[in-house]
Design an enzyme around this catalytic site. Structure first.
Site, short mmCIF file in Angstrom:
data_model
loop_
_atom_site.label_atom_id
_atom_site.label_comp_id
_atom_site.label_asym_id
_atom_site.label_seq_id
_atom_site.Cartn_x
_atom_site.Cartn_y
_atom_site.Cartn_z
N ARG A 31 9.45 3.15 -3.81
CA ARG A 31 10.91 3.22 -3.84
C ARG A 31 11.42 4.52 -3.27
O ARG A 31 10.79 5.56 -3.44
CB ARG A 31 11.41 3.26 -5.29
CG ARG A 31 11.42 1.99 -6.03
CD ARG A 31 11.70 2.35 -7.50
NE ARG A 31 11.08 1.38 -8.35
CZ ARG A 31 11.71 0.28 -8.75
NH1 ARG A 31 12.95 0.06 -8.42
NH2 ARG A 31 11.08 -0.59 -9.50
N SER A 59 1.73 9.17 -7.34
CA SER A 59 0.92 8.76 -8.50
C SER A 59 -0.56 8.76 -8.22
O SER A 59 -1.25 7.73 -8.34
CB SER A 59 1.38 7.38 -8.95
OG SER A 59 2.77 7.39 -9.12
N ASP A 74 3.36 10.13 -11.72
CA ASP A 74 4.24 9.15 -12.37
C ASP A 74 4.26 9.27 -13.89
O ASP A 74 5.28 9.01 -14.54
CB ASP A 74 3.92 7.71 -11.93
CG ASP A 74 2.46 7.32 -12.13
OD1 ASP A 74 1.65 8.21 -12.49
OD2 ASP A 74 2.12 6.13 -11.91
C1 BG6 Z 1 7.21 2.43 -12.30
C2 BG6 Z 1 7.34 3.92 -12.02
O1 BG6 Z 1 8.23 2.04 -13.16
O2 BG6 Z 1 5.97 2.21 -12.89
C3 BG6 Z 1 6.23 4.34 -11.11
O3 BG6 Z 1 8.59 4.20 -11.46
C4 BG6 Z 1 4.91 4.00 -11.72
O4 BG6 Z 1 6.30 5.71 -10.87
C5 BG6 Z 1 4.88 2.55 -12.07
O5 BG6 Z 1 3.86 4.33 -10.85
C6 BG6 Z 1 3.60 2.21 -12.77
O6 BG6 Z 1 3.50 0.84 -12.99
P1 BG6 Z 1 2.93 -0.15 -11.92
O7 BG6 Z 1 2.56 -1.35 -12.72
O8 BG6 Z 1 4.01 -0.42 -10.95
O9 BG6 Z 1 1.72 0.48 -11.31
C1 GLC Z 2 -4.08 6.31 -11.12
C2 GLC Z 2 -3.73 7.66 -10.55
C3 GLC Z 2 -2.85 8.39 -11.49
C4 GLC Z 2 -1.66 7.57 -11.87
C5 GLC Z 2 -2.11 6.26 -12.43
C6 GLC Z 2 -0.96 5.38 -12.79
O1 GLC Z 2 -4.87 6.52 -12.22
O2 GLC Z 2 -4.91 8.36 -10.28
O3 GLC Z 2 -2.43 9.60 -10.88
O4 GLC Z 2 -0.89 8.25 -12.80
O5 GLC Z 2 -2.91 5.61 -11.50
O6 GLC Z 2 -0.18 5.03 -11.73
#
Ligand code: BG6
Ligand code: GLC
Ligand code: BG6
Ligand code: GLC
Length: 916
Positions: free
Chosen positions: A539, A602, A656
């Site tokens: 995003r 992340s 994240d």
């Molecule tokens: C989102 C966050 O809501 O959730 C992201 O904005 C995050 O930063 C993500 O990485 C994690 O969940 P998923 O299931 O999308 O990997």
């Molecule tokens: C992976 C990444 C970590 C992140 C997580 C959730 O483990 O290494 O940095 O926080 O995924 O998205």
């Protein structure tokens, strides 16, 4: 010569007269073709009523599901015990079914008596008696040392919810033992058998005799899909389409329905054809008002009907010169075998004379002719009625199959059908007349219903064996409390290693300082850009923070990152990101605006300040080249420069988990932990500076990105990793890395499920043993599918539909297993995640020297959000493993972009303050 002719003439005349007389007297018992067609139509309606959800409770024809779903396919094998209770004879049998290409069944059996005091006494004693006979049989056949599966043929109406259970609805025929109605006869018998310490049997199936007959015949003729008994009682079963059976879940395939047609008419539907003799017979029976159709047809009643008619005729002076004997007055003196004997082709008349004389009567020639004709009318009516009901079933089968012509086989059994000289012929003829568009083969079951019952038991026993294998696999995913505590302890140790300067370089849980040192205090304000990269969606956001009111407005756009970019070169990746930013600015009408930017990235980064982050290694689905070991902020800056269209002030790079903690911390200052259970799995928390040996200074706290996904990379949790986890790891982008993440996060759970399904299929336990291309395809089980499959609100059929959408052609049984597999895998994930979280909260509590601690965890991630059970199981585990911590879970509704913007705001303020 003339005399002979005269005699013949005289005899013919006599016969005609007698027949006319009887025909007149029994006018009501002779059913025309129209009447039979009408009865057939009524029975069709009754069947429909018995099958319908709303109509079945009051239906007199019960249409009972039997949970027998398929006719034998020849693959059945094994050694079985069998009981056959409810017909004219009680038998115990041993059945040996062998496969070996040729269908081969060997049976040894023993008849046992069923005295009236047993079958009409106390129910407990009845089952004890049956168990005694079984024990005796096993003893004489030298079977005592063996544990054998048993199939019970029980020829009474039973309501079944599974194959190995049957609640007796009512006794019929000669049985009337007390205290059995409304109870499960399988458990009654099991209890009685348990009293014999020296035998061990497992009742795997309860089948009605009609079902046993159908299955016996189907073993030899695969066209057989109907079973009919015309014996002591009468009844029929047939294969019905599942979609028409409201009372059983699932729409696929067929299931055998025990019609219990004997009760047809119990609601008055046949009053117009019942005669005074039928009513009288019913009143004198064990079950008045019940089984009215059966009482017009079956062996237990036919002789009695004849007796009542003869008595009435004698009383009216139409027979025996008006004389009656006391035997003729006695109930049960004329039996079906007598009726059969009297109707014999050649000896019939002589037999009639003999039988009547045995009853103490002195019949004339005319009497014998008349009595013989009475028998014919009564037994003909019986065959006619059976034919009408059977014709209704055949029509239903033909219509279900949408055929113009049906070719089918009906399995037949029962003493009346077997010993009566004309019965089969008449029945067949009438059926063919009533359903001219069916080619019916009638197949007599020579060996009774037990062979079929053994087939059903064989299938049940195979299912049981398969169940054991499936359970063994699922058990690998069930963690004991002890194992979970073990995980918690090891996690705790790894956290400490990661924090300590000496052990940090080798630690698998990296404990990365984030340079985020405090929660937002509400004074933050301004307009920020944010990027959110690394979860399910990429995003770009615009975040407007207004000070004082703690209110934030956000605008965002999701962009796709194609796989070839995720796994291409670093330059391509960052160029793509910048392209998306440009599109977003354009879309928002902010072209050329110079905004501070917070970058949620992340992946594990080593930070030396809030705006520097060196990528340690890609995780999850990313693998762009030339990024590892580089500062991702620099890479982004360079890409912006390359584009040379706008300038952005990259103020902060945040994980994240950190963004999530901040997002939630903005509302709840007690939020000092951020947890992601999504594509990946990770956690951050506020740690005391004095514990963070890698960063100078002892004052205050700093957020640590644990990167706990790497927990176990040193092998410390290998004891709970399964072969499936290893397979998933080997097939991943980063083998050997992120072992804990691979057991707990959305990107991998589906893969674990897929590996298990492949294994179960290889073992022949799923998908008919066929591994489809689809099942071989990596990544088909996304988190959202797992979540859907496990939803409690979903009926089995819907699970099947999801699997079909995924390209997996599954049966209902397959769907049940798939759902269980998903459940086992996701439960373990939630518990492991809970054990990790428990380690953190306990550490925080101890570090602060608190007896009890209250803390809030900000959570995000599709697994946590979408899965129907994950969050609950996670929370339960934390509660159990960290009972002194009061943990509140706060769902991050706005994603981590908001948190990233807040961090940027704070950093910007500090930057400004520094400059001043
Ligand atoms: C989102 C966050 O809501 O959730 C992201 O904005 C995050 O930063 C993500 O990485 C994690 O969940 P998923 O299931 O999308 O990997
Ligand atoms: C992976 C990444 C970590 C992140 C997580 C959730 O483990 O290494 O940095 O926080 O995924 O998205
Ligand atoms: C036998 C079957 O052949 O026929 C029994 O093995 C069944 O299961 C019986 O109940 C029905 O006929 P009858 O005449 O014995 O009631
Ligand atoms: C009675 C029973 C039925 C059985 C039939 C033939 O009608 O109720 O279950 O199939 O007799 O034995």
């Amino acid at each position: 010569m003339f005399a002979v002719h005269l005699m013949a003439f005289y005899f013919t005349k006599l016969k005609e007269d007698q027949i006319k007389k009887v025909d007149r007297f029994l006018y009501h018992m002779r059913l025309s073709d129209e009447t039979l067609l009408d009865i057939m139509a009524r029975f069709q309606a009754e069947m429909q009523k018995g099958l319908g959800k709303d109509t079945s409770p009051t239906a007199s024809v019960k249409m009972l599901p039997t949970f027998v779903r398929a006719i034998p396919d020849g693959s059945e094998n094994g050694e079985f015990l069998s009981l056959d209770l409810g017909g004219s004879k009680f038998r115990v049998l041993k059945v040996q079914v062998s496969e070996e290409g040729k269908r081969n069944v060997q049976m040894e059996s023993q008849f046992y008596p069923t005295p009236n005091e047993i079958i009409r006494g106390n129910g407990l004693e009845l089952f004890e008696y049956v168990a005694d006979c079984l024990a005796d049989f096993m003893n004489t056949k030298g079977l005592k040392h063996k544990k054998l599966p048993l199939g019970l043929t029980f020829s009474f109406p039973c309501r079944q919810t599974k194959l190995e259970e049957g609640v007796l609805l009512s006794w019929t025929k000669k049985f009337k033992a007390r205290g059995v109605q409304d109870t499960d006869v399988v458990s009654c018998l099991t209890k009685a058998i348990k009293k014999h310490k020296d035998i061990d049997v497992d009742i795997l199936a309860l089948v009605n005799d009609t079902v046993g007959t159908m299955m016996t015949c189907a073993y030899d003729d695969p066209y057989c899909e109907v079973g009919v008994i015309i014996g002591t009682g009468t009844n029929a079963c047939y294969m019905e389409d599942m979609s028409n059976i409201d009372l059983v879940e699932g729409d696929e395939g067929r299931m055998c329905i025990n019609t219990e047609w004997g009760a047809f008419g119990d609601d008055g539907a046949l009053e117009d054809i019942r005669t005074e003799f039928d009513r009288e017979l019913d009143l004198g029976s064990l079950n008045p008002g019940k089984q009215l159709f059966e009482k017009m047809i079956s062996g237990l009643y036919l002789g009695e009907l004849v007796r009542l008619i003869l008595l009435k005729m004698a009383k009216s002076g139409l027979l025996f010169g008006g004389e009656k004997s006391s035997a003729l007055h006695t109930k049960g003196k004329i039996e079906t075998r007598h009726v059969a004997a009297m109707e014999k082709y050649k000896e019939g008349l002589a037999n009639t004379r003999e039988i009547l004389m045995d009853l103490g009567l002195e019949p004339s020639e005319a009497d014998c002719i008349a009595v013989q004709h009475v028998c014919t009318i009564v037994s003909f009516r019986s065959a006619n009625l059976c034919a009408a009901a059977l014709a209704a079933i055949l029509t239903r089968l033909r219509e279900n199959k949408k055929l113009v012509r049906l070719r089918t086989t009906v399995g037949m059994d029962g003493t009346l059908y077997k010993i009566h000289p004309q019965y089969p012929k008449r029945l067949h003829k009438v059926v063919r007349k009533l359903v001219p568009n069916c080619d019916v083969r009638f197949l007599l079951s020579e060996s009774g219903s037990t062979k079929g019952a053994a087939m059903v038991t064989a299938v049940a026993s195979r299912v049981q064996a398969q169940r054991k294998l499936i359970d063994m696999v699922l058990a690998l995913f069930r963690l004991t409390q002890e194992q979970l505590v073990g995980v918690q302890d090891k996690m705790r140790a790894e956290l400490e290693y990661g924090l300590k300067r000496d052990t940090h370089p080798l630690a698998t849980v990296k404990m990365l300082p984030t340079y985020v040192c405090g929660m937002p205090d509400g004074t933050e304000k301004g307009k920020f850009l944010a990027l959110d990269l690394g979860g399910t969606n990429f995003r770009v956001l615009l975040v407007k923070i207004r000070s004082g009111r703690r209110s934030v407005r956000m605008y965002n756009k999701i962009f796709a990152i194609p796989l070839e970019i995720m796994q291409g070169t670093g330059e391509e990746l960052f160029d793509h990101i910048v392209q998306c930013i440009a599109d977003f600015l354009d879309y928002m009408g902010l072209k050329g605006a110079q905004l501070p930017l917070g970058f949620t990235f992340s992946f594990p980064c080593r930070q030396a300040s809030i705006d520097k982050g060196t990528l340690i290694g890609w995780t999850k689905g990313f693998k762009a080249t030339d990024c590892e070991g580089e500062d991702v902020v620099d890479m982004l800056r360079e890409a912006i420069k390359r584009r040379n269209e706008f300038d952005l002030d990259i103020v902060a790079v945040v994980n994240d988990t950190v963004g999530t903690m901040m997002t939630c911390g903005y509302e709840d200052p007690n939020c000092e932990i951020g947890l992601i259970a999504g594509t990946g799995s990770n956690l951050c928390y506020m740690e005391e500076m004095r514990n963070i040996e890698q960063v100078e200074g002892d004052e205050g706290k700093m957020c640590i990105n644990t990167e706990w996904g790497g927990f176990g990379d040193n092998g410390c949790i290998d004891d709970i990793r399964t072969q499936y986890d290893k397979e998933v790891d080997e097939g991943s982008l980063n083998p050997g890395k992120q072992r804990y993440e691979k057991m707990t996060s959305g990107m991998y759970l589906g893969e674990i499920v897929r590996q298990i399904l492949i294994d179960l299929t290889k073992q022949g336990l799923l998908f008919r043993g066929q591994i489809s291309e689809r099942l071989r395809t990596r990544g088909i089980f996304e988190t959202k599918f797992l979540s859907q499959i496990e939803s409690d609100r979903l009926a089995l059929l819907q699970v099947r539909r999801i699997l079909q959408q995924l390209g997996l052609d599954s049966t209902c049984e397959d769907s049940i297993v798939v759902k269980e597999v998903c459940g086992a895998v996701s439960r373990r994930a939630a518990q492991l995640c809970g054990a990790g979280l428990a380690a953190i909260v306990e550490k925080r509590r101890e570090d602060q020297g608190l007896e009890h601690m209250r803390i809030t965890v900000g959570v995000d991630g599709t697994l946590y959000k979408l899965h129907p059970h994950f969050s609950r199981l996670l929370q339960e585990t934390v509660k159990e493993l960290a009972p002194r911590c009061d943990v509140t879970f706060m769902l991050s509704e706005d994603g981590s972009g908001k948190g990233a913007a807040l961090i940027t705001a704070v950093a910007k303020r500090l930057q400004q303050a520094g400059k001043n």
